[in-house]
Design a protein around this motif. Structure first.
Motif, PDB file in Angstrom:
ATOM      1  N   SER A 249     -16.137  25.971  35.496  1.00 45.23           N
ATOM      2  CA  SER A 249     -15.247  26.019  36.656  1.00 45.23           C
ATOM      3  C   SER A 249     -14.039  26.914  36.398  1.00 45.23           C
ATOM      4  CB  SER A 249     -14.782  24.602  37.018  1.00 45.23           C
ATOM      5  OG  SER A 249     -15.875  23.799  37.414  1.00 45.23           O
ATOM      6  N   ALA A 250     -13.468  26.800  35.206  1.00 46.99           N
ATOM      7  CA  ALA A 250     -12.284  27.593  34.893  1.00 46.99           C
ATOM      8  C   ALA A 250     -12.586  29.084  34.896  1.00 46.99           C
ATOM      9  CB  ALA A 250     -11.721  27.173  33.533  1.00 46.99           C
ATOM     10  N   LEU A 251     -13.763  29.464  34.408  1.00 47.35           N
ATOM     11  CA  LEU A 251     -14.136  30.882  34.382  1.00 47.35           C
ATOM     12  C   LEU A 251     -14.198  31.475  35.789  1.00 47.35           C
ATOM     13  CD1 LEU A 251     -16.933  30.795  31.665  1.00 47.35           C
ATOM     14  CD2 LEU A 251     -14.692  31.885  31.442  1.00 47.35           C
ATOM     15  N   GLN A 252     -14.416  30.621  36.783  1.00 52.59           N
ATOM     16  CA  GLN A 252     -14.548  31.097  38.164  1.00 52.59           C
ATOM     17  C   GLN A 252     -13.344  30.726  39.028  1.00 52.59           C
ATOM     18  OE1 GLN A 252     -19.001  30.561  39.411  1.00 52.59           O
ATOM     19  NE2 GLN A 252     -18.617  29.026  37.830  1.00 52.59           N
ATOM     20  N   ASP A 253     -12.339  30.115  38.408  1.00 54.94           N
ATOM     21  CA  ASP A 253     -11.151  29.650  39.127  1.00 54.94           C
ATOM     22  C   ASP A 253     -10.136  30.789  39.240  1.00 54.94           C
ATOM     23  OD1 ASP A 253      -8.767  28.435  39.966  1.00 54.94           O
ATOM     24  OD2 ASP A 253      -9.167  26.597  38.843  1.00 54.94           O
ATOM     25  N   GLU A 258      -5.875  35.646  33.181  1.00 53.56           N
ATOM     26  CA  GLU A 258      -5.839  36.431  31.946  1.00 53.56           C
ATOM     27  C   GLU A 258      -6.254  35.579  30.755  1.00 53.56           C
ATOM     28  OE1 GLU A 258      -1.907  37.658  30.840  1.00 53.56           O
ATOM     29  OE2 GLU A 258      -1.000  35.767  31.451  1.00 53.56           O
ATOM     30  N   THR A 259      -6.575  36.267  29.674  1.00 55.16           N
ATOM     31  CA  THR A 259      -6.871  35.590  28.418  1.00 55.16           C
ATOM     32  C   THR A 259      -5.695  35.783  27.464  1.00 55.16           C
ATOM     33  OG1 THR A 259      -7.948  37.540  27.468  1.00 55.16           O
ATOM     34  CG2 THR A 259      -9.351  35.973  28.673  1.00 55.16           C
ATOM     35  N   ALA A 260      -5.686  34.981  26.412  1.00 57.78           N
ATOM     36  CA  ALA A 260      -4.650  35.081  25.385  1.00 57.78           C
ATOM     37  C   ALA A 260      -5.282  34.773  24.036  1.00 57.78           C
ATOM     38  CB  ALA A 260      -3.514  34.098  25.665  1.00 57.78           C
ATOM     39  N   VAL A 261      -4.758  35.408  23.012  1.00 50.54           N
ATOM     40  CA  VAL A 261      -5.173  35.100  21.640  1.00 50.54           C
ATOM     41  C   VAL A 261      -4.215  34.051  21.100  1.00 50.54           C
ATOM     42  CG1 VAL A 261      -5.485  35.998  19.307  1.00 50.54           C
ATOM     43  CG2 VAL A 261      -6.160  37.384  21.288  1.00 50.54           C
ATOM     44  N   THR A 262      -4.767  32.933  20.629  1.00 54.65           N
ATOM     45  CA  THR A 262      -3.937  31.803  20.237  1.00 54.65           C
ATOM     46  C   THR A 262      -4.507  31.102  19.011  1.00 54.65           C
ATOM     47  OG1 THR A 262      -3.001  29.692  21.009  1.00 54.65           O
ATOM     48  CG2 THR A 262      -5.223  30.243  21.751  1.00 54.65           C
ATOM     49  N   ARG A 263      -3.633  30.455  18.244  1.00 52.49           N
ATOM     50  CA  ARG A 263      -4.112  29.563  17.189  1.00 52.49           C
ATOM     51  C   ARG A 263      -3.732  28.114  17.496  1.00 52.49           C
ATOM     52  NH1 ARG A 263       0.122  32.620  14.267  1.00 52.49           N
ATOM     53  NH2 ARG A 263       1.889  31.227  13.809  1.00 52.49           N
ATOM     54  N   SER A 264      -3.292  27.856  18.726  1.00 54.01           N
ATOM     55  CA  SER A 264      -2.773  26.538  19.087  1.00 54.01           C
ATOM     56  C   SER A 264      -3.842  25.445  19.068  1.00 54.01           C
ATOM     57  CB  SER A 264      -2.107  26.586  20.465  1.00 54.01           C
ATOM     58  OG  SER A 264      -3.026  26.996  21.470  1.00 54.01           O
ATOM     59  N   PHE A 265      -5.097  25.797  19.291  1.00 51.07           N
ATOM     60  CA  PHE A 265      -6.151  24.784  19.330  1.00 51.07           C
ATOM     61  C   PHE A 265      -6.767  24.515  17.966  1.00 51.07           C
ATOM     62  CE2 PHE A 265      -6.308  26.486  23.724  1.00 51.07           C
ATOM     63  CZ  PHE A 265      -6.078  25.312  24.423  1.00 51.07           C
ATOM     64  N   SER A 266      -6.928  25.554  17.160  1.00 52.31           N
ATOM     65  CA  SER A 266      -7.712  25.404  15.931  1.00 52.31           C
ATOM     66  C   SER A 266      -7.004  25.838  14.661  1.00 52.31           C
ATOM     67  CB  SER A 266      -9.016  26.206  16.056  1.00 52.31           C
ATOM     68  OG  SER A 266      -8.740  27.600  16.002  1.00 52.31           O
ATOM     69  N   GLY A 267      -5.839  26.466  14.775  1.00 58.63           N
ATOM     70  CA  GLY A 267      -5.174  26.971  13.588  1.00 58.63           C
ATOM     71  C   GLY A 267      -5.706  28.314  13.139  1.00 58.63           C
ATOM     72  N   ARG A 268      -6.568  28.917  13.953  1.00 55.68           N
ATOM     73  CA  ARG A 268      -7.127  30.233  13.664  1.00 55.68           C
ATOM     74  C   ARG A 268      -7.137  31.024  14.959  1.00 55.68           C
ATOM     75  NH1 ARG A 268     -10.831  33.721  11.306  1.00 55.68           N
ATOM     76  NH2 ARG A 268     -11.212  33.318   9.097  1.00 55.68           N
ATOM     77  N   LEU A 273      -8.960  31.580  27.966  1.00 54.99           N
ATOM     78  CA  LEU A 273      -8.160  31.643  29.184  1.00 54.99           C
ATOM     79  C   LEU A 273      -6.773  31.063  28.908  1.00 54.99           C
ATOM     80  CD1 LEU A 273     -10.615  30.553  32.019  1.00 54.99           C
ATOM     81  CD2 LEU A 273     -10.283  32.813  30.997  1.00 54.99           C
ATOM     82  N   ARG A 274      -5.757  31.773  29.352  1.00 53.03           N
ATOM     83  CA  ARG A 274      -4.391  31.283  29.175  1.00 53.03           C
ATOM     84  C   ARG A 274      -4.177  30.069  30.078  1.00 53.03           C
ATOM     85  NH1 ARG A 274       0.441  32.981  27.315  1.00 53.03           N
ATOM     86  NH2 ARG A 274      -0.272  35.100  26.878  1.00 53.03           N
ATOM     87  N   ASN A 275      -3.840  28.937  29.457  1.00 54.04           N
ATOM     88  CA  ASN A 275      -3.600  27.716  30.215  1.00 54.04           C
ATOM     89  C   ASN A 275      -2.301  27.059  29.755  1.00 54.04           C
ATOM     90  OD1 ASN A 275      -4.348  26.602  27.747  1.00 54.04           O
ATOM     91  ND2 ASN A 275      -6.242  25.673  28.490  1.00 54.04           N
ATOM     92  N   ARG A 276      -2.017  25.880  30.283  1.00 54.80           N
ATOM     93  CA  ARG A 276      -0.752  25.223  29.968  1.00 54.80           C
ATOM     94  C   ARG A 276      -0.596  24.942  28.478  1.00 54.80           C
ATOM     95  NH1 ARG A 276       0.497  20.547  28.529  1.00 54.80           N
ATOM     96  NH2 ARG A 276      -1.563  19.671  28.997  1.00 54.80           N
ATOM     97  N   THR A 318     -12.062  39.212  27.413  1.00 55.77           N
ATOM     98  CA  THR A 318     -11.204  39.795  28.447  1.00 55.77           C
ATOM     99  C   THR A 318     -11.953  40.106  29.738  1.00 55.77           C
ATOM    100  OG1 THR A 318     -11.556  41.997  27.494  1.00 55.77           O
ATOM    101  CG2 THR A 318      -9.595  40.779  26.767  1.00 55.77           C
ATOM    102  N   GLY A 319     -13.255  40.296  29.661  1.00 52.98           N
ATOM    103  CA  GLY A 319     -14.021  40.634  30.865  1.00 52.98           C
ATOM    104  C   GLY A 319     -14.641  39.436  31.559  1.00 52.98           C
ATOM    105  N   PHE A 320     -14.053  38.257  31.381  1.00 49.66           N
ATOM    106  CA  PHE A 320     -14.684  37.017  31.863  1.00 49.66           C
ATOM    107  C   PHE A 320     -14.980  37.016  33.348  1.00 49.66           C
ATOM    108  CE2 PHE A 320     -10.171  36.247  32.486  1.00 49.66           C
ATOM    109  CZ  PHE A 320     -10.085  35.464  33.625  1.00 49.66           C
ATOM    110  N   ARG A 321     -14.216  37.768  34.129  1.00 48.14           N
ATOM    111  CA  ARG A 321     -14.441  37.778  35.575  1.00 48.14           C
ATOM    112  C   ARG A 321     -15.814  38.351  35.942  1.00 48.14           C
ATOM    113  NH1 ARG A 321     -11.984  33.985  37.797  1.00 48.14           N
ATOM    114  NH2 ARG A 321      -9.722  34.072  37.878  1.00 48.14           N
TER     115      ARG A 321
END
Length: 340
Positions: A249-253, A258-268, A273-276, A318-321
């Motif tokens: 659902s999120a991929l089509q919402d 936009e996407t973001a590179v993050t280590r907030s979920f896994s430490g890597r 998708l950029r979310n809260r 980045t091309g998820f759309r």
């Protein structure tokens, strides 16, 4: 030994751990003339073996498998404790307890034994490489070995290890980057430049990956010397994929732009998708894989149960759309219309 140049279509469905890469997805890729990979990440060796066997039963085509190569922990106890305190409101919001952070090697030795026992056509590695001795054992078992690299320096290490093929992964890839050093800033060298450098610098077949979404992308990397194109995000909405309802659902919402590179979920570092959750916690998240993976796991699972995409990793390139909901065979057919 398996040769990627023998594939009927030069398209690989990337290994997507955590749910999307089902045995059905892997088998459908093989039946369509390409190849898929059973990811071992986050599974016990026993479940990994069951899924490899399931994929092998479902197709007469080649089946690949993928392992996360273990790396030393980059975590500190103080940083993990501080992050757990910062995440306390998330646990309260979803009425769960945070997970117990711990380090492990993802059952590495046992999973190598699964490969040697079941002998998939290909074994690929992410986050690093097998030792030279481990690679030789796989080669002696008739398994083609593949190392995922994000730089020329990593490609040199992979070639030195003796792998048969390298995957050149560009920065637009969804999910975890294959970078060997978990604390290194994600490489920003465009895939086309990385691919050109590796093709020119090494006498080894190269698979291109990272941000590829359509037939033009496939054609471009093949023309640049790749023996195949590996795509993950393009198959997240496939009928055979195990992507969660929240992920699909999120991929089509349209709210996710936009996407973001993050280590907030896994430490890597990983792209999604950029979310809260990313907005609230990325700046304070320490290094520490897989410790943070275990720490945040209950919150992420609760977010999915609640149908809420705001506190779960929605990995995507980045091309998820451009991702489309369709059978794997139809997606591959569309990807290869102009690449044959």
């Amino acid at each position: 030994m398996f040769d990627f140049r023998d594939l009927a279509v030069p398209v690989l469905v990337a290994p997507m751990a955590g749910g999307p890469s089902t045995p059905e997805l892997v088998a459908a890729a093989a039946d369509a003339g390409g190849m898929g990979f059973v990811p071992a990440g986050y599974l016990t060796a026993e479940v990994f073996a069951e899924r490899v066997q399931a994929a092998q039963r479902l197709t007469t085509g080649p089946v690949g498998a993928n392992l996360f190569a273990p790396q030393p922990s980059a975590a500190t106890a103080a940083a993990i404790t501080a992050y757990a305190e910062a995440l306390a409101p998330e646990a309260h919001r979803y009425d769960v307890a945070l997970g117990e952070p711990r380090f492990d090697d993802d059952d590495w030795e046992a999973k190598l034994e699964v490969l040697l026992d079941l002998r998939p056509a290909v074994a690929s590695f992410t986050f690093g490489l097998p030792s030279a001795d481990e690679r030789r054992r796989l080669t002696d078992a008739g398994i083609t070995t593949v190392g995922t690299v994000t730089s020329v320096a990593e490609a040199e290490l992979a070639v030195g290890c003796g792998v048969d093929v390298v995957v050149a992964q560009g920065p637009s890839a969804g999910g975890h980057r294959g970078t060997f050093d978990p604390t290194a800033s994600p490489a920003e060298e465009p895939l086309d430049d990385l691919l050109a450098s590796i093709v020119a610098g090494f006498d080894i077949p190269v698979i291109a990956a990272g941000g590829l979404m359509n037939a033009g992308d496939v054609r471009r990397v093949l023309d640049a010397g790749a023996v195949a194109a590996q795509l993950g995000t393009a198959f997240l909405l496939a009928d055979e994929a195990g992507s969660s309802v929240v992920h699909r659902s999120a991929l089509q919402d349209p709210r996710f732009t936009e996407t973001a590179v993050t280590r907030s979920f896994s430490g890597r570092y990983a792209r999604g998708l950029r979310n809260r959750f990313i907005d609230d916690h990325d700046a304070e998240a320490p290094f520490g894989y897989p410790e943070l993976h275990y720490l945040t796991s209950p919150v992420r699972a609760a977010s999915v149960r609640a149908g809420d995409p705001q506190a779960v990793n929605v990995w995507a390139g980045t091309g998820f759309r451009q991702a489309e909901a369709a059978p794997v065979a139809a997606i591959i057919e569309k990807l290869t219309k102009r690449s044959r």
